[in-house]
Design a protein around this motif. Structure first.
Motif, PDB file in Angstrom:
ATOM      1  N   HIS A  75       0.835  -1.206   0.000  1.00 13.43           N
ATOM      2  CA  HIS A  75       0.000   0.000   0.000  1.00 13.43           C
ATOM      3  C   HIS A  75       0.873   1.261   0.000  1.00 13.43           C
ATOM      4  O   HIS A  75       0.552   2.236  -0.673  1.00 13.43           O
ATOM      5  N   LEU A  76       1.964   1.223   0.745  1.00 12.47           N
ATOM      6  CA  LEU A  76       2.904   2.348   0.722  1.00 12.47           C
ATOM      7  C   LEU A  76       3.590   2.444  -0.636  1.00 12.47           C
ATOM      8  O   LEU A  76       3.786   3.539  -1.166  1.00 12.47           O
ATOM      9  N   ASP A  77       3.981   1.296  -1.177  1.00 13.53           N
ATOM     10  CA  ASP A  77       4.645   1.278  -2.488  1.00 13.53           C
ATOM     11  C   ASP A  77       3.757   1.888  -3.566  1.00 13.53           C
ATOM     12  O   ASP A  77       4.242   2.550  -4.473  1.00 13.53           O
ATOM     13  N   ALA A  78       2.455   1.690  -3.460  1.00 10.36           N
ATOM     14  CA  ALA A  78       1.522   2.226  -4.459  1.00 10.36           C
ATOM     15  C   ALA A  78       1.475   3.750  -4.437  1.00 10.36           C
ATOM     16  O   ALA A  78       1.149   4.375  -5.448  1.00 10.36           O
ATOM     17  N   ARG A  79       1.858   4.354  -3.325  1.00 12.96           N
ATOM     18  CA  ARG A  79       1.785   5.812  -3.193  1.00 12.96           C
ATOM     19  C   ARG A  79       3.077   6.529  -3.575  1.00 12.96           C
ATOM     20  O   ARG A  79       3.062   7.742  -3.738  1.00 12.96           O
ATOM     21  N   MET A  80       4.174   5.796  -3.683  1.00 12.90           N
ATOM     22  CA  MET A  80       5.459   6.435  -3.974  1.00 12.90           C
ATOM     23  C   MET A  80       5.859   6.227  -5.435  1.00 12.90           C
ATOM     24  O   MET A  80       5.765   5.110  -5.953  1.00 12.90           O
ATOM     25  N   LYS A  81       6.289   7.277  -6.066  1.00 12.93           N
ATOM     26  CA  LYS A  81       6.670   7.208  -7.474  1.00 12.93           C
ATOM     27  C   LYS A  81       7.761   6.154  -7.713  1.00 12.93           C
ATOM     28  O   LYS A  81       7.705   5.397  -8.680  1.00 12.93           O
ATOM     29  N   ARG A  82       8.745   6.098  -6.816  1.00 14.94           N
ATOM     30  CA  ARG A  82       9.876   5.177  -6.967  1.00 14.94           C
ATOM     31  C   ARG A  82       9.446   3.710  -6.901  1.00 14.94           C
ATOM     32  O   ARG A  82      10.067   2.840  -7.512  1.00 14.94           O
ATOM     33  N   THR A  83       8.364   3.411  -6.191  1.00 19.93           N
ATOM     34  CA  THR A  83       8.004   2.013  -5.933  1.00 19.93           C
ATOM     35  C   THR A  83       6.671   1.573  -6.533  1.00 19.93           C
ATOM     36  O   THR A  83       6.320   0.408  -6.443  1.00 19.93           O
ATOM     37  N   ARG A  84       5.951   2.467  -7.140  1.00 17.86           N
ATOM     38  CA  ARG A  84       4.599   2.108  -7.603  1.00 17.86           C
ATOM     39  C   ARG A  84       4.579   1.098  -8.746  1.00 17.86           C
ATOM     40  O   ARG A  84       3.538   0.511  -9.016  1.00 17.86           O
ATOM     41  N   GLN A  85       5.717   0.888  -9.409  1.00 19.09           N
ATOM     42  CA  GLN A  85       5.761  -0.108 -10.483  1.00 19.09           C
ATOM     43  C   GLN A  85       6.231  -1.482 -10.013  1.00 19.09           C
ATOM     44  O   GLN A  85       6.438  -2.383 -10.817  1.00 19.09           O
ATOM     45  N   ARG A  86       6.390  -1.647  -8.707  1.00 16.72           N
ATOM     46  CA  ARG A  86       6.721  -2.974  -8.177  1.00 16.72           C
ATOM     47  C   ARG A  86       5.556  -3.914  -8.479  1.00 16.72           C
ATOM     48  O   ARG A  86       4.434  -3.465  -8.715  1.00 16.72           O
ATOM     49  N   PRO A  87       5.806  -5.212  -8.486  1.00 20.82           N
ATOM     50  CA  PRO A  87       4.789  -6.170  -8.947  1.00 20.82           C
ATOM     51  C   PRO A  87       3.424  -6.086  -8.288  1.00 20.82           C
ATOM     52  O   PRO A  87       2.406  -6.183  -8.971  1.00 20.82           O
ATOM     53  N   LEU A  88       3.356  -5.907  -6.987  1.00 20.21           N
ATOM     54  CA  LEU A  88       2.048  -5.878  -6.315  1.00 20.21           C
ATOM     55  C   LEU A  88       1.286  -4.585  -6.561  1.00 20.21           C
ATOM     56  O   LEU A  88       0.124  -4.641  -6.977  1.00 20.21           O
ATOM     57  N   PRO A  89       1.873  -3.407  -6.338  1.00 22.65           N
ATOM     58  CA  PRO A  89       1.093  -2.196  -6.609  1.00 22.65           C
ATOM     59  C   PRO A  89       0.748  -2.026  -8.089  1.00 22.65           C
ATOM     60  O   PRO A  89      -0.293  -1.443  -8.416  1.00 22.65           O
ATOM     61  N   ALA A  90       1.586  -2.554  -8.968  1.00 21.12           N
ATOM     62  CA  ALA A  90       1.311  -2.439 -10.402  1.00 21.12           C
ATOM     63  C   ALA A  90       0.278  -3.454 -10.876  1.00 21.12           C
ATOM     64  O   ALA A  90      -0.200  -3.376 -12.007  1.00 21.12           O
ATOM     65  N   GLY A  91      -0.063  -4.428 -10.030  1.00 18.93           N
ATOM     66  CA  GLY A  91      -1.074  -5.413 -10.391  1.00 18.93           C
ATOM     67  C   GLY A  91      -0.578  -6.525 -11.299  1.00 18.93           C
ATOM     68  O   GLY A  91      -1.371  -7.236 -11.904  1.00 18.93           O
ATOM     69  N   VAL A  92       0.731  -6.704 -11.377  1.00 17.22           N
ATOM     70  CA  VAL A  92       1.278  -7.777 -12.221  1.00 17.22           C
ATOM     71  C   VAL A  92       0.962  -9.139 -11.615  1.00 17.22           C
ATOM     72  O   VAL A  92       0.658 -10.093 -12.333  1.00 17.22           O
ATOM     73  N   ILE A  93       1.023  -9.221 -10.299  1.00 19.96           N
ATOM     74  CA  ILE A  93       0.621 -10.435  -9.581  1.00 19.96           C
ATOM     75  C   ILE A  93      -0.226 -10.010  -8.388  1.00 19.96           C
ATOM     76  O   ILE A  93      -0.142  -8.873  -7.922  1.00 19.96           O
ATOM     77  N   GLY A  94      -1.011 -10.928  -7.896  1.00 24.36           N
ATOM     78  CA  GLY A  94      -1.885 -10.630  -6.765  1.00 24.36           C
ATOM     79  C   GLY A  94      -1.249 -10.976  -5.434  1.00 24.36           C
ATOM     80  O   GLY A  94      -0.230 -11.667  -5.372  1.00 24.36           O
ATOM     81  N   VAL A  95      -1.886 -10.509  -4.381  1.00 24.16           N
ATOM     82  CA  VAL A  95      -1.376 -10.726  -3.030  1.00 24.16           C
ATOM     83  C   VAL A  95      -1.367 -12.213  -2.683  1.00 24.16           C
ATOM     84  O   VAL A  95      -0.410 -12.710  -2.082  1.00 24.16           O
ATOM     85  N   ARG A  96      -2.411 -12.935  -3.066  1.00 28.01           N
ATOM     86  CA  ARG A  96      -2.467 -14.371  -2.754  1.00 28.01           C
ATOM     87  C   ARG A  96      -1.310 -15.119  -3.411  1.00 28.01           C
ATOM     88  O   ARG A  96      -0.633 -15.925  -2.766  1.00 28.01           O
ATOM     89  N   ALA A  97      -1.046 -14.839  -4.669  1.00 30.94           N
ATOM     90  CA  ALA A  97       0.064 -15.496  -5.369  1.00 30.94           C
ATOM     91  C   ALA A  97       1.401 -15.125  -4.730  1.00 30.94           C
ATOM     92  O   ALA A  97       2.274 -15.974  -4.544  1.00 30.94           O
ATOM     93  N   ALA A  98       1.561 -13.854  -4.373  1.00 34.95           N
ATOM     94  CA  ALA A  98       2.799 -13.411  -3.741  1.00 34.95           C
ATOM     95  C   ALA A  98       2.984 -14.059  -2.373  1.00 34.95           C
ATOM     96  O   ALA A  98       4.093 -14.472  -2.010  1.00 34.95           O
ATOM     97  N   THR A  99       1.885 -14.170  -1.623  1.00 34.89           N
ATOM     98  CA  THR A  99       1.952 -14.789  -0.298  1.00 34.89           C
ATOM     99  C   THR A  99       2.305 -16.274  -0.414  1.00 34.89           C
ATOM    100  O   THR A  99       3.159 -16.773   0.333  1.00 34.89           O
ATOM    101  N   ASN A 100       1.668 -16.969  -1.339  1.00 36.18           N
ATOM    102  CA  ASN A 100       1.994 -18.385  -1.552  1.00 36.18           C
ATOM    103  C   ASN A 100       3.464 -18.552  -1.944  1.00 36.18           C
ATOM    104  O   ASN A 100       4.153 -19.450  -1.461  1.00 36.18           O
ATOM    105  N   PHE A 101       3.930 -17.684  -2.822  1.00 31.84           N
ATOM    106  CA  PHE A 101       5.325 -17.715  -3.262  1.00 31.84           C
ATOM    107  C   PHE A 101       6.268 -17.464  -2.084  1.00 31.84           C
ATOM    108  O   PHE A 101       7.250 -18.186  -1.895  1.00 31.84           O
TER     109      PHE A 101
END
Length: 155
Positions: A75-101
Protein backbone atom coordinates in the motif's frame (compact mmCIF):
# COMPACT_ATOMS: atom_id res chain seq x y z
CA UNK A 1 -5.93 4.40 -2.49
CA UNK A 2 -7.58 1.30 -3.96
CA UNK A 3 -5.51 -1.89 -4.24
CA UNK A 4 -4.24 -2.64 -7.72
CA UNK A 5 -6.39 -4.80 -9.93
CA UNK A 6 -4.50 -7.84 -11.13
CA UNK A 7 -4.33 -7.92 -14.90
CA UNK A 8 -3.53 -11.16 -16.72
CA UNK A 9 0.07 -10.82 -17.85
CA UNK A 10 2.30 -12.85 -20.17
CA UNK A 11 4.16 -15.67 -18.40
CA UNK A 12 7.57 -14.01 -18.80
CA UNK A 13 6.32 -10.86 -17.09
CA UNK A 14 4.87 -12.87 -14.21
CA UNK A 15 8.12 -14.82 -13.78
CA UNK A 16 10.04 -11.54 -13.69
CA UNK A 17 7.56 -10.20 -11.11
CA UNK A 18 8.13 -13.16 -8.81
CA UNK A 19 11.87 -12.71 -9.22
CA UNK A 20 11.52 -9.03 -8.26
CA UNK A 21 9.68 -10.02 -5.07
CA UNK A 22 12.86 -11.74 -3.86
CA UNK A 23 14.88 -8.50 -4.12
CA UNK A 24 17.47 -10.40 -6.19
CA UNK A 25 20.39 -8.04 -5.59
CA UNK A 26 20.03 -8.19 -1.83
CA UNK A 27 19.32 -11.93 -1.86
CA UNK A 28 22.41 -12.58 -4.01
CA UNK A 29 24.51 -10.54 -1.60
CA UNK A 30 23.09 -12.49 1.34
CA UNK A 31 23.97 -15.74 -0.45
CA UNK A 32 27.48 -14.50 -1.16
CA UNK A 33 27.89 -13.51 2.50
CA UNK A 34 26.72 -16.97 3.60
CA UNK A 35 29.19 -18.58 1.20
CA UNK A 36 32.03 -16.41 2.49
CA UNK A 37 31.13 -17.23 6.09
CA UNK A 38 31.03 -20.94 5.28
CA UNK A 39 34.40 -20.89 3.52
CA UNK A 40 36.06 -18.87 6.29
CA UNK A 41 34.76 -21.12 9.06
CA UNK A 42 35.59 -24.39 7.33
CA UNK A 43 39.01 -23.16 6.19
CA UNK A 44 40.47 -25.73 3.81
CA UNK A 45 37.77 -28.33 4.52
CA UNK A 46 34.99 -26.66 2.53
CA UNK A 47 32.66 -29.26 1.05
CA UNK A 48 31.05 -28.05 -2.21
CA UNK A 49 27.75 -29.83 -1.49
CA UNK A 50 27.48 -28.35 2.01
CA UNK A 51 28.41 -24.94 0.63
CA UNK A 52 25.64 -25.20 -1.96
CA UNK A 53 23.11 -26.27 0.69
CA UNK A 54 24.03 -23.32 2.93
CA UNK A 55 23.73 -20.87 0.05
CA UNK A 56 20.47 -22.29 -1.32
CA UNK A 57 18.76 -22.46 2.10
CA UNK A 58 19.95 -18.96 2.97
CA UNK A 59 18.88 -17.44 -0.34
CA UNK A 60 15.48 -19.17 -0.23
CA UNK A 61 14.72 -17.83 3.23
CA UNK A 62 16.06 -14.39 2.31
CA UNK A 63 13.96 -14.30 -0.85
CA UNK A 64 10.88 -15.40 1.10
CA UNK A 65 11.44 -12.65 3.66
CA UNK A 66 11.89 -10.08 0.89
CA UNK A 67 8.64 -11.17 -0.73
CA UNK A 68 6.86 -10.86 2.62
CA UNK A 69 8.28 -7.36 2.90
CA UNK A 70 6.80 -6.51 -0.52
CA UNK A 71 3.42 -7.81 0.64
CA UNK A 72 3.50 -5.79 3.86
CA UNK A 73 4.48 -2.58 2.11
CA UNK A 74 2.35 -2.82 -1.03
CA UNK A 75 0.00 0.00 0.00
CA UNK A 76 2.90 2.35 0.72
CA UNK A 77 4.65 1.28 -2.49
CA UNK A 78 1.52 2.23 -4.46
CA UNK A 79 1.78 5.81 -3.19
CA UNK A 80 5.46 6.44 -3.97
CA UNK A 81 6.67 7.21 -7.47
CA UNK A 82 9.88 5.18 -6.97
CA UNK A 83 8.00 2.01 -5.93
CA UNK A 84 4.60 2.11 -7.60
CA UNK A 85 5.76 -0.11 -10.48
CA UNK A 86 6.72 -2.97 -8.18
CA UNK A 87 4.79 -6.17 -8.95
CA UNK A 88 2.05 -5.88 -6.32
CA UNK A 89 1.09 -2.20 -6.61
CA UNK A 90 1.31 -2.44 -10.40
CA UNK A 91 -1.07 -5.41 -10.39
CA UNK A 92 1.28 -7.78 -12.22
CA UNK A 93 0.62 -10.43 -9.58
CA UNK A 94 -1.89 -10.63 -6.76
CA UNK A 95 -1.38 -10.73 -3.03
CA UNK A 96 -2.47 -14.37 -2.75
CA UNK A 97 0.06 -15.50 -5.37
CA UNK A 98 2.80 -13.41 -3.74
CA UNK A 99 1.95 -14.79 -0.30
CA UNK A 100 1.99 -18.38 -1.55
CA UNK A 101 5.32 -17.71 -3.26
CA UNK A 102 6.82 -16.10 -0.14
CA UNK A 103 5.77 -18.96 2.12
CA UNK A 104 6.90 -21.58 -0.42
CA UNK A 105 10.38 -20.05 -0.58
CA UNK A 106 10.57 -19.67 3.18
CA UNK A 107 9.30 -23.19 3.79
CA UNK A 108 11.69 -24.68 1.24
CA UNK A 109 14.65 -22.85 2.76
CA UNK A 110 13.67 -23.83 6.29
CA UNK A 111 13.06 -27.49 5.38
CA UNK A 112 16.39 -27.66 3.54
CA UNK A 113 18.20 -26.10 6.49
CA UNK A 114 16.53 -28.41 9.03
CA UNK A 115 17.24 -31.50 6.94
CA UNK A 116 20.82 -30.81 5.96
CA UNK A 117 22.48 -28.14 8.10
CA UNK A 118 23.46 -27.87 11.77
CA UNK A 119 20.64 -26.83 14.09
CA UNK A 120 22.41 -23.59 14.98
CA UNK A 121 22.48 -22.61 11.30
CA UNK A 122 18.72 -23.08 11.06
CA UNK A 123 18.26 -21.12 14.28
CA UNK A 124 20.15 -18.12 12.87
CA UNK A 125 18.31 -18.29 9.54
CA UNK A 126 14.95 -18.41 11.34
CA UNK A 127 15.92 -15.60 13.74
CA UNK A 128 16.98 -13.38 10.84
CA UNK A 129 13.79 -14.14 8.93
CA UNK A 130 11.51 -13.39 11.89
CA UNK A 131 13.44 -10.25 12.83
CA UNK A 132 13.30 -8.89 9.28
CA UNK A 133 9.66 -9.69 8.56
CA UNK A 134 8.00 -9.17 11.92
CA UNK A 135 10.19 -6.58 13.67
CA UNK A 136 12.20 -4.53 11.17
CA UNK A 137 9.53 -4.14 8.47
CA UNK A 138 6.76 -2.80 10.76
CA UNK A 139 9.24 -0.72 12.78
CA UNK A 140 10.29 1.22 9.66
CA UNK A 141 7.09 3.25 9.92
CA UNK A 142 7.39 3.89 13.64
CA UNK A 143 10.97 4.54 14.69
CA UNK A 144 14.47 5.31 13.55
CA UNK A 145 15.50 2.31 15.68
CA UNK A 146 14.51 0.18 12.71
CA UNK A 147 18.04 0.66 11.36
CA UNK A 148 19.55 -0.94 14.46
CA UNK A 149 17.02 -3.77 14.39
CA UNK A 150 17.57 -4.23 10.63
CA UNK A 151 21.29 -4.68 11.25
CA UNK A 152 20.56 -8.02 12.94
CA UNK A 153 19.20 -9.85 9.88
CA UNK A 154 21.50 -7.75 7.70
CA UNK A 155 24.52 -9.13 9.48
Amino acid sequence: MQPATVVVQPAALRVRAFQQLTKPGITAFVGLSAAAGYVVTTRNNADPVSLALVVIATMAMSGGAAAMNHISERHLDARMKRTRQRPLPAGVIGVRAATNFAWALTGFGAALAIATLPALTFFFLAACHVTYVYVYTPLKLKSEWCTIVGAIPGA
